[in-house]
Enzyme design. Structure first.
Site, PDB file in Angstrom:
ATOM      1  N   ARG A 175      11.852  -3.093  -8.373  1.00  0.00           N
ATOM      2  CA  ARG A 175      10.369  -3.034  -8.777  1.00  0.00           C
ATOM      3  C   ARG A 175      10.363  -2.817 -10.142  1.00  0.00           C
ATOM      4  O   ARG A 175      11.360  -1.876 -10.618  1.00  0.00           O
ATOM      5  CB  ARG A 175       9.757  -1.887  -7.792  1.00  0.00           C
ATOM      6  CG  ARG A 175       9.617  -2.172  -6.509  1.00  0.00           C
ATOM      7  CD  ARG A 175       8.890  -3.219  -5.947  1.00  0.00           C
ATOM      8  NE  ARG A 175       7.596  -3.334  -6.329  1.00  0.00           N
ATOM      9  CZ  ARG A 175       6.548  -2.589  -5.671  1.00  0.00           C
ATOM     10  NH1 ARG A 175       6.970  -2.036  -4.519  1.00  0.00           N
ATOM     11  NH2 ARG A 175       5.140  -2.624  -5.900  1.00  0.00           N
ATOM     12  N   LYS A 184       4.159   5.149   4.949  1.00  0.00           N
ATOM     13  CA  LYS A 184       3.397   3.957   4.916  1.00  0.00           C
ATOM     14  C   LYS A 184       3.512   3.327   6.402  1.00  0.00           C
ATOM     15  O   LYS A 184       3.202   2.307   6.502  1.00  0.00           O
ATOM     16  CB  LYS A 184       4.234   2.937   4.018  1.00  0.00           C
ATOM     17  CG  LYS A 184       4.301   3.447   2.698  1.00  0.00           C
ATOM     18  CD  LYS A 184       5.108   2.620   1.768  1.00  0.00           C
ATOM     19  CE  LYS A 184       5.332   2.966   0.273  1.00  0.00           C
ATOM     20  NZ  LYS A 184       6.218   2.056  -0.629  1.00  0.00           N
ATOM     21  N   PRO A 214       0.931  -1.422  -0.046  1.00  0.00           N
ATOM     22  CA  PRO A 214      -0.193   0.040   0.022  1.00  0.00           C
ATOM     23  C   PRO A 214       0.984   1.421   0.108  1.00  0.00           C
ATOM     24  O   PRO A 214       1.825   1.501   0.634  1.00  0.00           O
ATOM     25  CB  PRO A 214      -0.639  -0.274   1.305  1.00  0.00           C
ATOM     26  CG  PRO A 214      -0.778  -1.632   1.706  1.00  0.00           C
ATOM     27  CD  PRO A 214       0.606  -2.012   0.958  1.00  0.00           C
ATOM     28  N   GLU A 215       0.280   2.263  -0.906  1.00  0.00           N
ATOM     29  CA  GLU A 215       1.039   3.532  -0.906  1.00  0.00           C
ATOM     30  C   GLU A 215       0.654   4.345   0.268  1.00  0.00           C
ATOM     31  O   GLU A 215      -0.374   4.185   1.006  1.00  0.00           O
ATOM     32  CB  GLU A 215       1.002   4.229  -2.078  1.00  0.00           C
ATOM     33  CG  GLU A 215       1.815   3.195  -3.385  1.00  0.00           C
ATOM     34  CD  GLU A 215       2.168   3.663  -4.574  1.00  0.00           C
ATOM     35  OE1 GLU A 215       2.205   4.919  -4.648  1.00  0.00           O
ATOM     36  OE2 GLU A 215       2.248   3.038  -5.668  1.00  0.00           O
TER      37      GLU A 215
END
Length: 273
Positions: free
Chosen positions: A262, A52, A2-3
């Site tokens: 990523r 986060k 989750p950002e």
């Protein structure tokens, strides 16, 4: 993972469910047993988020000092919540909190711990500026970016530089400002950075409100999908997860490669070297 907008929205929701209430705490695993025992019967006094990381301040029963519940969901953590009675507990339940208003269940988080204020400040001290917090100076991360040879696409994923940005916002914000993700940080001008930062704040605040990331401009969406609430997922982004598809503005195939473990996405024409 989750950002930041998801964690800020979660902090807001948990504030509505628990702040000011005495909570019941339980679990189906022993990993956080000591914390569960301390949280049971405590009063939640506030919730907060930084990047986060989620924090909920609680006042334990008795004369014990206030502590912070610190949660970092990581790649696999889930923190569903709702109003009314909680569903039947199941699976690897790390923590359940219940109040008169509702419930929340935590599973699979990277971090779930109780911290005093000193330890909380140590966590925050390792984080960079959060675009979703008030009175944040964009020149704070700029000072680090301006002297770095590291690609801006990698710097944006470094939580010690900017807290809360993840893979989606990284790809999309660089596209919206025509910046090649491989450009060294020191080649991003202060003017470019401040414009990017202001745009990032707008996008992430919209994400908190809607619960989803929409970065395409209305004119770049199909007719009838001009408002964020009606945008389909496939129309929400310019380049993220669109490798090989035509750029929405110039038609060039979207490129991809791995950067800081990523997948990175960008348009070679709209984001020239």
């Amino acid at each position: 993972m989750p950002e930041g907008h998801t964690i800020h929205r979660l902090a807001r929701d948990l504030d509505e469910l628990f702040t000011g209430s005495v909570v019941r705490a339980s679990a189906l695993q022993d990993k956080f047993a000591v914390g569960v025992a301390m949280l049971d019967g405590s009063t939640v006094t506030s919730t907060d988020a930084w990047g986060k990381h989620l924090f909920a301040q609680v006042a334990p029963a008795g004369e014990r000092p206030k502590v912070w519940l610190h949660v970092h969901l990581g790649l696999y953590g889930k923190f569903p919540h709702g109003r009314g009675p909680a569903p039947a507990p199941w699976g690897q339940l790390r923590l359940r909190l219940e109040s008169e208003q509702g419930w929340t269940d935590l599973r699979g988080a990277t971090a779930c711990e109780l911290l005093d204020e000193v330890a909380r400040q140590q966590v925050i001290g390792r984080l960079g500026a959060d675009p979703l917090r008030r009175r944040v100076d964009p020149d704070q991360p700029l000072a680090r970016i301006a002297r770095s040879r590291t690609p801006i696409g990698a710097l944006l994923m470094d939580q010690a530089v900017v807290a809360g940005i993840g893979n989606v916002y990284r790809a999309e914000i660089l596209f919206r400002h025509g910046i090649d993700p491989h450009r060294p940080g020191h080649d991003v001008t202060p003017e470019q950075w401040r414009e990017l930062w202001a745009d990032l704040q707008v996008l992430m605040r919209a994400g908190v409100r809607s619960g989803k990331i929409v970065t395409t401009r209305p004119e770049d969406r199909p007719r009838g999908r001009r408002t964020a609430s009606t945008v389909r997922r496939e129309d929400s982004h310019y380049v993220y997860r669109r490798a090989g598809e035509p750029c929405r503005t110039c038609g060039t195939p979207v490129a991809t490669e791995a950067m800081v473990a990523r997948n990175l996405f960008w348009c070679p024409k709209c984001q020239p070297e």
